[in-house]
Scaffold this active site. Structure first.
Site, short mmCIF file in Angstrom:
data_model
loop_
_atom_site.label_atom_id
_atom_site.label_comp_id
_atom_site.label_asym_id
_atom_site.label_seq_id
_atom_site.Cartn_x
_atom_site.Cartn_y
_atom_site.Cartn_z
N GLY A 55 51.66 50.66 76.04
CA GLY A 55 51.23 51.27 74.79
C GLY A 55 51.41 52.77 74.84
O GLY A 55 51.62 53.34 75.92
N CYS A 82 52.38 48.94 82.73
CA CYS A 82 52.45 50.31 82.24
C CYS A 82 51.06 50.81 81.80
O CYS A 82 50.21 51.02 82.64
CB CYS A 82 53.49 50.42 81.12
SG CYS A 82 54.04 52.12 80.82
N TYR A 83 50.81 51.00 80.50
CA TYR A 83 49.47 51.41 80.06
C TYR A 83 48.42 50.43 80.55
O TYR A 83 47.32 50.82 80.95
CB TYR A 83 49.43 51.51 78.53
CG TYR A 83 48.05 51.86 78.00
CD1 TYR A 83 47.62 53.18 77.95
CD2 TYR A 83 47.16 50.86 77.57
CE1 TYR A 83 46.35 53.50 77.48
CE2 TYR A 83 45.90 51.17 77.11
CZ TYR A 83 45.51 52.50 77.07
OH TYR A 83 44.24 52.82 76.61
N HIS A 169 58.27 48.16 83.40
CA HIS A 169 58.29 47.06 82.41
C HIS A 169 59.14 45.90 82.93
O HIS A 169 60.37 45.90 82.79
CB HIS A 169 58.86 47.55 81.08
CG HIS A 169 57.96 48.46 80.33
ND1 HIS A 169 56.98 48.02 79.47
CD2 HIS A 169 57.85 49.81 80.34
CE1 HIS A 169 56.33 49.05 78.96
NE2 HIS A 169 56.83 50.15 79.48
N GLU A 171 59.39 43.03 81.65
CA GLU A 171 59.81 42.16 80.55
C GLU A 171 61.16 42.53 79.97
O GLU A 171 61.79 41.71 79.28
CB GLU A 171 58.76 42.15 79.44
CG GLU A 171 58.63 43.43 78.62
CD GLU A 171 57.71 44.47 79.24
OE1 GLU A 171 57.26 45.36 78.51
OE2 GLU A 171 57.45 44.40 80.46
N ASP A 227 66.27 31.64 59.35
CA ASP A 227 64.82 31.70 59.42
C ASP A 227 64.15 30.91 58.29
O ASP A 227 63.26 30.09 58.52
CB ASP A 227 64.34 33.16 59.40
CG ASP A 227 65.00 33.99 60.48
OD1 ASP A 227 65.35 33.41 61.53
OD2 ASP A 227 65.18 35.20 60.27
N LYS A 369 64.72 35.32 67.30
CA LYS A 369 65.78 34.57 66.62
C LYS A 369 66.26 33.37 67.43
O LYS A 369 66.44 32.28 66.89
CB LYS A 369 66.96 35.52 66.34
CG LYS A 369 68.12 34.88 65.61
CD LYS A 369 67.79 34.59 64.15
CE LYS A 369 67.74 35.87 63.35
NZ LYS A 369 67.52 35.62 61.91
#
Length: 513
Positions: A55, A82-83, A169, A171, A227, A369
């Site tokens: 964040g 991180c944060y 990070h 991810e 979608d 997606k």
């Protein structure tokens, strides 16, 4: 959902939903909830593990988002990123300070391969850093498990309390062994079975929609794109004839697309849907006349969509719910929550303040997606529709720089049809995840047939991406670009120049506006 899950607590970073996506790729269900979620609510969910996200805040600021220190005493494994890593240490007695040297981007990280998070990871690995604050001293009970040249605590663990933290990070794809690290947390620390599949999402969504809708009537905003098509079929399986699908042909679709959508979802198509096609081209062109600002165009189109739906709903009868195919990149780019507004999507940030429906249902809101495509295949939707090129709700209005007119729309439609056809013939339609033609607002002098011309320049855009949160320009062969250019200039009267967009995302977005 399946009982086994990883809870992601959101502290406002751009990559937060990406964490949940990575966990789901490990066949464990995960969802993002706000950091304000109460301890009782967390206990009721009974997650197998908790991840605290990154964040933009600084933990020692008075108004910084913080969770209760009691979170770390629930007996549930926690990973801070991180944060989230800084917050964990700050709340548990560690020291967090302004970093003497900011770290951003690819960074070499030295890790302890004996640590639980780093099993199977190289002792020196490349990770993605993004911080100006760092953990100067870990909280009592933690031992340092990774460091960089300028960051003394790049990772730490308290195995006894099942608490883990990383300053980088894991991810994002830039962290080379990030998936291995997350898998170590999910499988080895949280002891997840990793048996969740997309069919669990589909089955549970159908059940939840049935419970929510009850005997109510539902109106689905069907554009014919991936979608909204998946959302429509999902709702059809949940509530059947209680669903009416409204397809608004706003005159901003690709060439012949209106007829193609009707062929699939209309009365002659394979789905048992109540299908209504509304031809509203002139209505939208009139609203957009003279408008050049992209945000204004998006909001005008978003509001007009809703007004058309409301009008059609009144013709159908009492309708309680509106369904939209909103997916997570739409949400994050529209700046909902703490994320910065990048652009308003017509079905998220572009909604007007007042909407005449009991509730809006967005069953795909937490999916990326590629996950939407998997859900579509699970629902039995044909591959040619599931893997159709993505198309924005505002349509060609945001692929036309400046004012939108019927004449400009036709230019883009014709040029885009040529580009798409040549991509298919060359076999590059599967390589590029999204490709299209946009019309610039630039006109330039040319010479055709020994005569002076003063026509528009169009732009070819093709990108490769997995999740549409980041993307790279597709490396198309010059022979293909040259052929497309030649055809467009020769066959589309009004376009005399063709450019190729080489910009990635970030710094650009995939669409031009």
């Amino acid at each position: 959902m399946a009982k086994e899950m990883i809870l992601v607590l959101d502290f406002g970073g751009q990559y937060n939903q990406l964490i949940a996506r990575r966990v789901r790729e490990l066949s464990v269900y995960s969802e993002v909830r706000p950091y304000t979620m109460s301890l009782d609510e967390i206990k009721e969910l009974a997650p197998k593990g908790i991840i605290l996200t990154g964040g933009p805040s600084t933990v020692y600021e008075d108004d910084a988002p913080k969770c209760s220190p009691e979170l770390f005493k629930l007996g549930i494994p926690v990973l801070g990123i991180c944060y989230g890593a800084q917050l964990m240490n700050y709340l548990l007695g560690g020291e967090v300070k302004s970093a003497p040297v900011r770290e951003y981007g690819h960074t070499d990280v030295n890790v302890d391969t004996e640590a639980k998070l780093f099993k199977g990871v190289l002792s020196k690995t490349v990770c993605w850093m993004s911080h100006t604050v760092y953990i100067a001293k870990p909280a009592p009970g933690f031992r340092i498990t990774a460091h960089t040249e300028v960051c003394p605590v790049a990772a730490a663990e308290n195995v006894e309390e099942n608490l883990y933290c990383v300053q980088f990070h894991p991810e994002v794809v830039h962290t080379v062994e990030g998936t291995t690290m997350l898998a170590n947390f999910v499988k080895d620390v949280c002891k997840c079975k990793c048996d969740w599949k997309m069919d669990s999402f589909v089955e549970t969504s159908i059940k939840e929609i049935r419970e929510k809708v009850g005997s109510g009537r539902v109106l689905c905003a069907l554009s014919g794109g991936v979608d909204s098509s998946v959302a429509a079929v999902l709702l059809s399986k949940a509530v059947g004839k209680q669903l009416t699908c409204v397809f608004v042909d706003h005159g901003l679709l690709r060439k012949n697309e209106g007829d193609e959508v009707e062929a699939v979802f209309g009365p002659e198509g394979p789905y048992d849907l109540n299908f209504i096609r509304v031809n509203a081209q002139e209505r939208f062109y009139s609203k957009l006349a003279g408008v050049e600002d992209p945000e204004t165009k998006r909001k005008i189109i978003g509001e007009e969509f809703i007004r058309v739906f409301e009008e059609e709903a009144k013709k159908v009868g009492a309708v309680d719910f509106l369904v939209q195919g909103t997916i997570y990149p739409d949400v994050i780019e529209s700046g909902l929550g703490k994320s910065a507004v990048i652009k308003s999507h017509h079905n998220v940030g572009g909604l007007p303040d007042y909407v005449d429906f009991k509730e809006i249902i967005e069953p795909l809101r937490l999916l990326f997606k590629d996950e939407v495509r998997k859900a579509g295949l699970e629902l039995g939707i044909p591959e040619n529709l599931v893997f159709r090129q993505p198309f924005p709700g505002p349509g060609l209005a945001i692929r036309i720089i400046g004012e939108v007119t019927a004449e400009k729309v036709k230019l883009v439609q014709d040029a885009d049809a040529i580009f798409r056809r040549e991509m298919q013939l060359a076999g590059f339609d599967k390589y590029a995840n999204q490709y299209f033609v946009a019309l610039t607002n630039m006109r330039s002098v040319g010479c055709m047939g020994d005569e002076r011309t003063y026509d528009y320049a169009c732009l070819l855009r093709a990108v490769t991406t997995t999740d549409f949160m980041t993307a790279e320009a597709a490396e198309l062969p010059w022979s293909l670009i040259n052929k497309v250019t030649s055809r467009i200039v020769n066959e589309v009267k009004g376009i005399s120049r063709v450019f190729y967009d080489c910009t990635g995302k970030p710094p650009a977005t995939i669409e031009l506006e």
